[in-house]
Design a protein around this motif. Structure first.
Motif, PDB file in Angstrom:
ATOM      1  N   ARG A 132     -15.338  -9.970 -17.103  1.00 20.67           N
ATOM      2  CA  ARG A 132     -14.314  -9.242 -17.582  1.00 20.67           C
ATOM      3  C   ARG A 132     -13.717  -9.849 -18.703  1.00 20.67           C
ATOM      4  NH1 ARG A 132     -11.011  -8.209 -11.610  1.00 20.67           N
ATOM      5  NH2 ARG A 132      -9.993  -9.980 -12.093  1.00 20.67           N
ATOM      6  N   GLY A 133     -12.837 -10.464 -18.633  1.00 12.90           N
ATOM      7  CA  GLY A 133     -12.404 -11.069 -19.890  1.00 12.90           C
ATOM      8  C   GLY A 133     -13.250 -11.229 -21.123  1.00 12.90           C
ATOM      9  N   ASN A 134     -14.725 -11.479 -21.390  1.00 12.19           N
ATOM     10  CA  ASN A 134     -15.246 -11.720 -22.406  1.00 12.19           C
ATOM     11  C   ASN A 134     -15.506 -10.003 -22.945  1.00 12.19           C
ATOM     12  OD1 ASN A 134     -16.672 -14.130 -23.905  1.00 12.19           O
ATOM     13  ND2 ASN A 134     -16.518 -14.682 -21.311  1.00 12.19           N
ATOM     14  N   LEU A 135     -15.973  -9.146 -21.416  1.00 15.12           N
ATOM     15  CA  LEU A 135     -16.033  -7.358 -21.784  1.00 15.12           C
ATOM     16  C   LEU A 135     -14.543  -6.994 -22.785  1.00 15.12           C
ATOM     17  CD1 LEU A 135     -17.660  -5.239 -21.889  1.00 15.12           C
ATOM     18  CD2 LEU A 135     -16.100  -4.564 -19.151  1.00 15.12           C
ATOM     19  N   ARG A 136     -13.213  -6.948 -22.191  1.00 17.15           N
ATOM     20  CA  ARG A 136     -12.095  -6.997 -23.155  1.00 17.15           C
ATOM     21  C   ARG A 136     -11.826  -7.798 -24.076  1.00 17.15           C
ATOM     22  NH1 ARG A 136      -9.812  -8.967 -17.553  1.00 17.15           N
ATOM     23  NH2 ARG A 136      -9.491  -7.078 -16.302  1.00 17.15           N
ATOM     24  N   ALA A 137     -12.870  -8.724 -24.251  1.00 14.90           N
ATOM     25  CA  ALA A 137     -12.387  -9.327 -25.906  1.00 14.90           C
ATOM     26  C   ALA A 137     -13.706  -8.639 -26.836  1.00 14.90           C
ATOM     27  CB  ALA A 137     -13.183 -10.860 -25.927  1.00 14.90           C
ATOM     28  N   PHE A 138     -14.747  -8.402 -26.344  1.00 14.12           N
ATOM     29  CA  PHE A 138     -15.673  -7.590 -26.868  1.00 14.12           C
ATOM     30  C   PHE A 138     -15.072  -5.910 -26.723  1.00 14.12           C
ATOM     31  CE2 PHE A 138     -19.580  -4.738 -27.930  1.00 14.12           C
ATOM     32  CZ  PHE A 138     -20.487  -6.145 -28.711  1.00 14.12           C
ATOM     33  N   ASP A 139     -14.608  -5.597 -26.448  1.00 11.73           N
ATOM     34  CA  ASP A 139     -13.441  -4.196 -26.382  1.00 11.73           C
ATOM     35  C   ASP A 139     -12.903  -4.326 -27.425  1.00 11.73           C
ATOM     36  OD1 ASP A 139     -15.662  -2.792 -24.693  1.00 11.73           O
ATOM     37  OD2 ASP A 139     -14.136  -2.907 -23.094  1.00 11.73           O
ATOM     38  N   ALA A 140     -12.321  -5.377 -27.567  1.00 15.09           N
ATOM     39  CA  ALA A 140     -11.331  -5.611 -28.353  1.00 15.09           C
ATOM     40  C   ALA A 140     -11.709  -5.144 -29.534  1.00 15.09           C
ATOM     41  CB  ALA A 140      -9.987  -6.657 -28.719  1.00 15.09           C
ATOM     42  N   ILE A 141     -12.670  -5.910 -30.344  1.00 11.46           N
ATOM     43  CA  ILE A 141     -13.058  -6.369 -31.624  1.00 11.46           C
ATOM     44  C   ILE A 141     -13.757  -4.465 -32.032  1.00 11.46           C
ATOM     45  CG2 ILE A 141     -15.413  -7.979 -32.825  1.00 11.46           C
ATOM     46  CD1 ILE A 141     -14.740  -9.918 -30.908  1.00 11.46           C
ATOM     47  N   MET A 142     -14.522  -3.773 -30.994  1.00  8.81           N
ATOM     48  CA  MET A 142     -14.987  -2.727 -31.201  1.00  8.81           C
ATOM     49  C   MET A 142     -13.093  -2.321 -31.558  1.00  8.81           C
ATOM     50  SD  MET A 142     -18.185  -3.323 -31.265  1.00  8.81           S
ATOM     51  CE  MET A 142     -18.491  -1.591 -31.271  1.00  8.81           C
ATOM     52  N   ASP A 143     -13.044  -2.337 -31.073  1.00 14.02           N
ATOM     53  CA  ASP A 143     -11.341  -0.872 -30.655  1.00 14.02           C
ATOM     54  C   ASP A 143     -11.412  -1.732 -32.917  1.00 14.02           C
ATOM     55  OD1 ASP A 143     -10.875  -0.226 -28.774  1.00 14.02           O
ATOM     56  OD2 ASP A 143      -9.940  -1.441 -28.413  1.00 14.02           O
ATOM     57  N   MET A 144     -11.040  -2.802 -33.035  1.00  8.52           N
ATOM     58  CA  MET A 144     -10.800  -2.896 -34.460  1.00  8.52           C
ATOM     59  C   MET A 144     -11.302  -2.596 -35.633  1.00  8.52           C
ATOM     60  SD  MET A 144      -8.470  -6.568 -34.104  1.00  8.52           S
ATOM     61  CE  MET A 144      -9.801  -7.590 -33.369  1.00  8.52           C
TER      62      MET A 144
END
Length: 406
Positions: free
Chosen positions: A240-252
């Motif tokens: 879950r944490g890595n998915l959130r990190a991936f999404d954060a990168i995609m957001d930026m």
């Protein structure tokens, strides 16, 4: 202490000082990004952190995500019985219409995050290969696996022995990020660092045929003596944490598109389905292909009555492309035919480069959102055999822009 990944926006303080707003990660709407001319600036840090360290960092407003590193692995293909040769164009290049397109990807820089590349292969003659090794060792380390070389060949490979293997052979600039070792495995920090490197280097397309290895993390913890229940819980939190990190990168990435036009990320859907056992043995698209704003790709096979979905291809992709009997570059020279959504993904990555080139000639803003819209709207839904489930093939067979004025 545990190895942790910190995803940070290094321009957060500057944006706040100039009155810019931050990110709305709940709806991921257009409010995120930069006002007053200050774009986000993603950075990836890897540190050994205690629980207290992690809690302190979560209070830092510049930190977009913090998570434990977890294993990643390539989406393993299988070798095809099809002869690696014959004809003048691979069936995949022909099926997506790249062989008759007016575009060849010229002027578009792409990135392949995989096991590296064989830079001496004739398929890559004339391509400026910018190589970076995130697994340790020299940046010039070649592909000791074959996976990355095959994928790169489908995206931008030149003709091999008179056979066209590349969807976008006009590409002359490619970033090759080795985020997986020669055994096909790596860590999620390698992927995140590779994504940041590719975006900062001007890649307009990022292709990744890999996934987060949730079962592998559970096994690793159990092998270290963890109780199965605890290993499963820790692995789930890391996932879950890595998915959130991936999404954060995609957001930026999405926010930065206001300044550089953006980057399209294309990923393989995964090979976990087994329809040959049961028609209902279908696994949904895996992460990172299932992450926000990623173009996920399922695999297709040729059939007597039209295209069919490969038995192994995960369901619910956004698009689909040839993924069975795909002929491309082989490490050491020549070609080899492989099967997998790993082989379908680079077809769509190459097509994305064609759509970037096509859109550049139109009197409209050139952005990743516009390219994705054209890519998704140009699909062929009539190429399939009767009975193919829409959920299995997504919006349809991805297609190349046919000519000028698209």
């Amino acid at each position: 202490m545990t190895k942790s990944i910190i995803v940070r926006d290094d321009n957060f303080g500057l944006r706040m000082a100039t009155g810019s707003r931050g990110f709305d990660t709940l709806d991921r709407g257009p409010v995120m990004g930069a006002t007053n001319g200050v774009p986000p600036k993603p950075s990836i840090e890897v540190e050994d952190l205690s629980k207290d360290d992690m809690n302190d960092l979560r209070r830092d407003p510049s930190v977009r995500a913090i998570t434990q590193s977890m294993p990643i692995q390539l989406i393993t293909p299988t070798e095809s019985a099809a002869a690696a040769g014959g004809g003048s164009v691979t069936w995949g290049v022909k099926a997506v219409g790249a062989d008759v397109s007016a575009f060849d990807g010229a002027g578009v820089k792409v990135a392949v995050l995989d096991t590296g590349i064989d830079p001496t292969h004739v398929a890559f003659a004339g391509v400026n290969l910018q190589m970076k090794n995130f697994t340790g060792g020299p940046d010039s380390a070649p592909d000791g696996n074959r996976h990355g070389t095959h994928c790169a060949g489908t995206i931008f490979g030149r003709d091999v022995g008179g056979l066209r293997i590349g969807v976008a052979p006009g590409i002359t600039e490619a970033m090759i990020g080795k985020v997986l070792g020669d055994d096909g495995s790596g860590g999620s920090e390698m992927l995140f660092e590779g994504m940041k490197w590719a975006q900062a280097g001007g890649a307009k397309v990022i292709s990744m045929s890999l996934g987060f290895d949730f079962p592998g993390l559970i096994k690793r913890l159990i092998d270290q003596g963890w109780p199965a229940e605890l290993a499963g819980s820790v692995a789930l939190e890391a996932y879950r944490g890595n998915l959130r990190a991936f999404d954060a990168i995609m957001d930026m990435f999405r926010a930065m598109a206001q300044f550089d036009g953006g980057t399209v990320v294309v990923a393989a859907a995964g090979n976990e389905s087994e329809r040959q056992i049961s028609a209902n043995f279908e696994v949904s698209v895996s992460v990172p292909a299932a992450a926000f704003d990623v173009i996920s790709v399922g695999a297709l096979a040729e059939g007597a009555q039209g295209l069919t979905v490969a038995n192994f291809s995960n369901t619910n992709p956004i698009l689909s492309a040839p993924g069975v009997n795909v002929i491309s570059a082989k490490v050491g020279g020549g070609t080899v035919a492989l099967n997998g959504t790993s082989m379908a993904c680079p077809h769509v990555a190459g097509l994305t480069a064609l759509w970037w080139q096509a859109q550049a000639g139109l009197p409209v803003p050139l952005t990743s959102d516009g390219v994705k819209a054209r890519l998704r709207s140009a699909t062929d839904s009539g190429a399939f055999a009767a009975g193919v489930d829409v959920a299995d093939r997504g919006e349809g067979l991805a297609k190349a822009p046919p000519g000028a004025g698209v």
